[in-house]
Design a protein around this motif. Structure first.
Motif, mmCIF file in Angstrom:
data_model
loop_
_atom_site.group_PDB
_atom_site.id
_atom_site.type_symbol
_atom_site.label_atom_id
_atom_site.label_comp_id
_atom_site.label_asym_id
_atom_site.label_seq_id
_atom_site.Cartn_x
_atom_site.Cartn_y
_atom_site.Cartn_z
ATOM 1 N N UNK A 49 0.813 -1.210 0.000
ATOM 2 C CA UNK A 49 0.000 0.000 0.000
ATOM 3 C C UNK A 49 0.853 1.269 0.000
ATOM 4 N N UNK A 50 2.059 1.239 0.547
ATOM 5 C CA UNK A 50 2.904 2.433 0.544
ATOM 6 C C UNK A 50 3.309 2.835 -0.874
ATOM 7 N N UNK A 51 3.613 1.853 -1.714
ATOM 8 C CA UNK A 51 3.978 2.141 -3.109
ATOM 9 C C UNK A 51 2.772 2.709 -3.848
ATOM 10 N N UNK A 52 1.620 2.087 -3.647
ATOM 11 C CA UNK A 52 0.400 2.565 -4.291
ATOM 12 C C UNK A 52 0.066 3.963 -3.789
ATOM 13 N N UNK A 53 0.182 4.192 -2.488
ATOM 14 C CA UNK A 53 -0.089 5.506 -1.918
ATOM 15 C C UNK A 53 0.819 6.586 -2.463
ATOM 16 N N UNK A 54 2.096 6.264 -2.635
ATOM 17 C CA UNK A 54 3.043 7.209 -3.234
ATOM 18 C C UNK A 54 2.582 7.586 -4.643
ATOM 19 N N UNK A 55 2.173 6.596 -5.401
ATOM 20 C CA UNK A 55 1.691 6.852 -6.765
ATOM 21 C C UNK A 55 0.411 7.684 -6.750
ATOM 22 N N UNK A 56 -0.492 7.417 -5.811
ATOM 23 C CA UNK A 56 -1.735 8.171 -5.739
ATOM 24 C C UNK A 56 -1.480 9.631 -5.369
#
Length: 194
Positions: A62-69
């Protein structure tokens, strides 16, 4: 290690261990993590107990996805984001589409939790994507204020039941739906961070 035994989200019956499975997680390297399952003794339904850093149906934490978001909300395009987070363009494009479709509802849910924990504020962005990012930080700030260490996107994933990028945002985020990870008892049992 013993897995938690939440009550059944459908009938509130007691659950017991029900094996599990290995699942891919693409971080610095592709790795397998164990996902325990529980089975309801009353209705027989099984549930996977995903850790709060795993988004259902996604290979990335989720941290990688959150960074992208966060980059989406700043106006970056999916190709530029894909290069920045070192993920395939098609994967990032899917995240962007899902985030744009559900950001408003996710922001409402997160802000409602923050308010229930004592937050009040007036200065929030009005457009959905920045408002959702602000809601992620607000709810994490309220958690920290209450004495717990937490990573912002992990907490947002936990509160939404992993539905940050859900295709159907009517469940479990819909009003009046009490899921076991959002019950008062579960909130008390949540660990104080990663």
């Amino acid at each position: 290690m013993e897995s938690p035994r939440p009550t059944c989200p459908l009938c509130s019956g007691p659950t017991g261990g029900w094996s599990g499975y290995e699942r891919h997680l693409r971080d610095e390297r592709d790795r397998l993590i164990w996902i325990p399952r529980v089975r309801c003794g009353a209705c027989g339904v099984t549930q996977a107990l995903l850790p709060w850093f795993v988004v259902p149906g996604r290979w990335d934490p989720v941290e990688v996805i959150g960074c992208a978001l966060g980059m989406v909300a700043e106006g970056w395009g999916h190709r530029r984001i894909a290069k920045a987070v070192d993920r395939p363009e098609t994967t990032v494009r899917g995240w962007c589409r899902r985030f744009r479709a559900g950001a408003e509802l996710v922001a409402r849910v997160l802000l409602a939790w923050a308010v229930s924990w004592g937050w009040w504020g007036w200065e929030l962005p009005t457009s959905p994507l920045p408002r959702c990012l602000a809601a992620v930080e607000v709810v994490a700030g309220q958690w920290r204020r209450r004495g717990g260490r937490v990573r912002s996107w992990r907490l947002a994933n936990l509160i939404t039941g992993g539905r940050l990028l859900a295709t159907n945002t009517s469940v479990p985020l819909a009003a009046g739906r009490a899921w076991f990870w959002m019950s008062a008892k579960s909130k008390q049992e949540v660990p104080n961070g990663p």
